[in-house]
Design a protein around this motif. Sequence first.
Motif, mmCIF file in Angstrom:
data_model
loop_
_atom_site.group_PDB
_atom_site.id
_atom_site.type_symbol
_atom_site.label_atom_id
_atom_site.label_comp_id
_atom_site.label_asym_id
_atom_site.label_seq_id
_atom_site.Cartn_x
_atom_site.Cartn_y
_atom_site.Cartn_z
ATOM 1 N N HIS A 29 0.825 -1.203 0.000
ATOM 2 C CA HIS A 29 0.000 0.000 0.000
ATOM 3 C C HIS A 29 0.859 1.254 0.000
ATOM 4 C CE1 HIS A 29 -3.922 -1.928 1.704
ATOM 5 N NE2 HIS A 29 -3.705 -2.222 0.432
ATOM 6 N N GLU A 30 0.395 2.243 -0.757
ATOM 7 C CA GLU A 30 1.119 3.509 -0.829
ATOM 8 C C GLU A 30 0.959 4.326 0.447
ATOM 9 O OE1 GLU A 30 2.357 2.675 -4.687
ATOM 10 O OE2 GLU A 30 2.936 4.375 -3.421
ATOM 11 N N ASN A 31 -0.237 4.269 1.016
ATOM 12 C CA ASN A 31 -0.587 5.183 2.092
ATOM 13 C C ASN A 31 -0.573 4.499 3.449
ATOM 14 O OD1 ASN A 31 -1.608 7.526 0.309
ATOM 15 N ND2 ASN A 31 -2.691 5.720 -0.455
ATOM 16 N N MET A 32 0.003 5.187 4.422
ATOM 17 C CA MET A 32 0.001 4.665 5.789
ATOM 18 C C MET A 32 -0.331 5.795 6.751
ATOM 19 S SD MET A 32 3.075 1.848 5.781
ATOM 20 C CE MET A 32 2.458 0.998 7.250
ATOM 21 N N PHE A 33 -0.959 5.422 7.866
ATOM 22 C CA PHE A 33 -1.533 6.405 8.781
ATOM 23 C C PHE A 33 -1.261 6.005 10.231
ATOM 24 C CE2 PHE A 33 -4.276 8.025 5.380
ATOM 25 C CZ PHE A 33 -4.380 6.920 4.552
ATOM 26 N N TRP A 34 -1.130 7.003 11.078
ATOM 27 C CA TRP A 34 -1.116 6.789 12.518
ATOM 28 C C TRP A 34 -2.243 7.595 13.161
ATOM 29 C CZ3 TRP A 34 0.905 3.252 15.495
ATOM 30 C CH2 TRP A 34 2.068 2.577 15.099
ATOM 31 N N TYR A 35 -3.051 6.890 13.965
ATOM 32 C CA TYR A 35 -4.138 7.501 14.718
ATOM 33 C C TYR A 35 -3.944 7.213 16.193
ATOM 34 C CZ TYR A 35 -6.911 7.511 10.339
ATOM 35 O OH TYR A 35 -7.381 7.711 9.051
ATOM 36 N N ARG A 36 -4.576 8.042 17.014
ATOM 37 C CA ARG A 36 -4.745 7.672 18.406
ATOM 38 C C ARG A 36 -6.240 7.658 18.707
ATOM 39 N NH1 ARG A 36 -2.323 11.816 22.790
ATOM 40 N NH2 ARG A 36 -3.938 10.889 24.097
ATOM 41 N N GLN A 37 -6.603 6.690 19.563
ATOM 42 C CA GLN A 37 -8.008 6.530 19.928
ATOM 43 C C GLN A 37 -8.161 6.791 21.416
ATOM 44 O OE1 GLN A 37 -9.605 2.564 19.548
ATOM 45 N NE2 GLN A 37 -11.599 3.173 20.326
ATOM 46 N N ASP A 38 -9.010 7.753 21.770
ATOM 47 C CA ASP A 38 -9.267 8.102 23.155
ATOM 48 C C ASP A 38 -10.764 8.104 23.408
ATOM 49 O OD1 ASP A 38 -6.704 10.144 22.294
ATOM 50 O OD2 ASP A 38 -6.464 8.910 24.095
ATOM 51 N N PRO A 39 -11.178 7.715 24.600
ATOM 52 C CA PRO A 39 -12.623 7.686 24.916
ATOM 53 C C PRO A 39 -13.264 9.048 24.690
ATOM 54 C CG PRO A 39 -11.341 6.609 26.630
ATOM 55 C CD PRO A 39 -10.354 7.260 25.715
ATOM 56 N N ARG A 44 -8.257 10.011 16.025
ATOM 57 C CA ARG A 44 -7.732 11.279 15.536
ATOM 58 C C ARG A 44 -6.419 11.030 14.805
ATOM 59 N NH1 ARG A 44 -7.290 14.949 20.611
ATOM 60 N NH2 ARG A 44 -6.739 12.941 21.562
ATOM 61 N N LEU A 45 -6.283 11.649 13.642
ATOM 62 C CA LEU A 45 -5.123 11.426 12.794
ATOM 63 C C LEU A 45 -3.918 12.209 13.296
ATOM 64 C CD1 LEU A 45 -4.104 10.104 10.142
ATOM 65 C CD2 LEU A 45 -4.822 12.204 8.971
ATOM 66 N N ILE A 46 -2.802 11.504 13.476
ATOM 67 C CA ILE A 46 -1.571 12.137 13.949
ATOM 68 C C ILE A 46 -0.703 12.538 12.751
ATOM 69 C CG2 ILE A 46 0.476 11.880 15.405
ATOM 70 C CD1 ILE A 46 -1.022 9.607 16.862
ATOM 71 N N TYR A 47 -0.363 11.555 11.942
ATOM 72 C CA TYR A 47 0.444 11.765 10.734
ATOM 73 C C TYR A 47 0.012 10.745 9.693
ATOM 74 C CZ TYR A 47 4.271 14.956 12.127
ATOM 75 O OH TYR A 47 5.030 16.051 12.482
ATOM 76 N N PHE A 48 0.260 11.070 8.431
ATOM 77 C CA PHE A 48 0.139 10.064 7.391
ATOM 78 C C PHE A 48 1.251 10.229 6.364
ATOM 79 C CE2 PHE A 48 -1.922 12.465 3.911
ATOM 80 C CZ PHE A 48 -2.408 13.572 4.596
ATOM 81 N N ASP A 51 3.925 8.142 0.505
ATOM 82 C CA ASP A 51 5.028 7.575 -0.263
ATOM 83 C C ASP A 51 6.236 7.470 0.667
ATOM 84 O OD1 ASP A 51 6.289 8.333 -3.637
ATOM 85 O OD2 ASP A 51 6.487 6.558 -2.359
ATOM 86 N N VAL A 52 7.197 6.701 0.242
ATOM 87 C CA VAL A 52 8.418 6.572 1.032
ATOM 88 C C VAL A 52 9.038 7.959 1.220
ATOM 89 C CG1 VAL A 52 10.741 5.585 1.063
ATOM 90 C CG2 VAL A 52 8.825 4.242 0.212
ATOM 91 N N LYS A 53 9.472 8.206 2.432
ATOM 92 C CA LYS A 53 10.120 9.460 2.833
ATOM 93 C C LYS A 53 9.192 10.676 2.768
ATOM 94 C CE LYS A 53 14.833 8.002 1.725
ATOM 95 N NZ LYS A 53 15.176 7.643 3.102
ATOM 96 N N MET A 54 7.916 10.466 2.476
ATOM 97 C CA MET A 54 6.970 11.574 2.476
ATOM 98 C C MET A 54 6.090 11.472 3.714
ATOM 99 S SD MET A 54 7.920 12.966 -0.286
ATOM 100 C CE MET A 54 6.688 14.218 -0.628
ATOM 101 N N LYS A 55 5.737 12.617 4.279
ATOM 102 C CA LYS A 55 4.856 12.610 5.439
ATOM 103 C C LYS A 55 4.045 13.893 5.444
ATOM 104 C CE LYS A 55 8.473 14.587 8.332
ATOM 105 N NZ LYS A 55 9.416 14.380 9.458
ATOM 106 N N GLU A 56 2.871 13.793 6.039
ATOM 107 C CA GLU A 56 2.036 14.973 6.207
ATOM 108 C C GLU A 56 1.422 14.962 7.594
ATOM 109 O OE1 GLU A 56 0.418 15.469 1.627
ATOM 110 O OE2 GLU A 56 -0.786 16.209 3.309
#
Lengths: 112, 110
Positions: A29-39, A44-48, A51-56
């Motif tokens: 997969h091209e796209n990867m994401f980090w979320y945190r889940q709180d009650p 909520r999206l932290i970063y995504f 592509d390799v070496k790319m981040k937003e």
Amino acid sequence: DVKVTQSSRYLVKRTGEKVFLECVQDMDHENMFWYRQDPGLGLRLIYFSYDVKMKEKGDIPEGYSVSREKKERFSLILESASTNQTSMYLCASSLDRRDEQFFGPGTRLTVL
Amino acid sequence: DQQVKQNSPSLSVQEGRISILNCDYTNSMFDYFLWYKKYPAEGPTFLISISSIKDKNEDGRFTVFLNKSAKHLSLHIVPSQPGDSAVYFCAALLGNQFYFGTGTSLTVIP
């Protein structure tokens, strides 16, 4: 079947420690994401990364950084862990940014 | 500020009856909506989606309804089964980012 794995299911760290959360997906997969889940707050999206070496940055990037050196691996870094970063962290991947996302099982991080 | 809201944190339904999970959103520019299901100790898994150009999408026991004028989305599960007991999240797409609701915990009582 897409498989997204996360390095730890449970993690306990002390305030000020540097913390690495690792995520690996096996479906190219091209796209990867980090979320945190709180009650009461949902996911909520932290970063995504699209592509390799790319981040937003997502909605709550403060206190976090990420690394994507290889397509299959996306790491979340807490430079200096704080107690308000105690949470469930979920990694996800998708083929296209508008597609459904496939999630890992999550890492429950406790910062003491 | 929460752009996607699920105002019912929990819902209990008898087995065989209909479960209705609701989701409200504030931004009329959202153009694609998904529902995910999450069991304890597992990540969310995709359930069903709907584009903003449609008002209904059906997949077996699961139907999603979209009311754009009310900015409201609902998931109907008929008939409900004990295995449907889980937390359900709605998600809405704006540009290239999904915004998730707070989740509703569904319990189906045998």
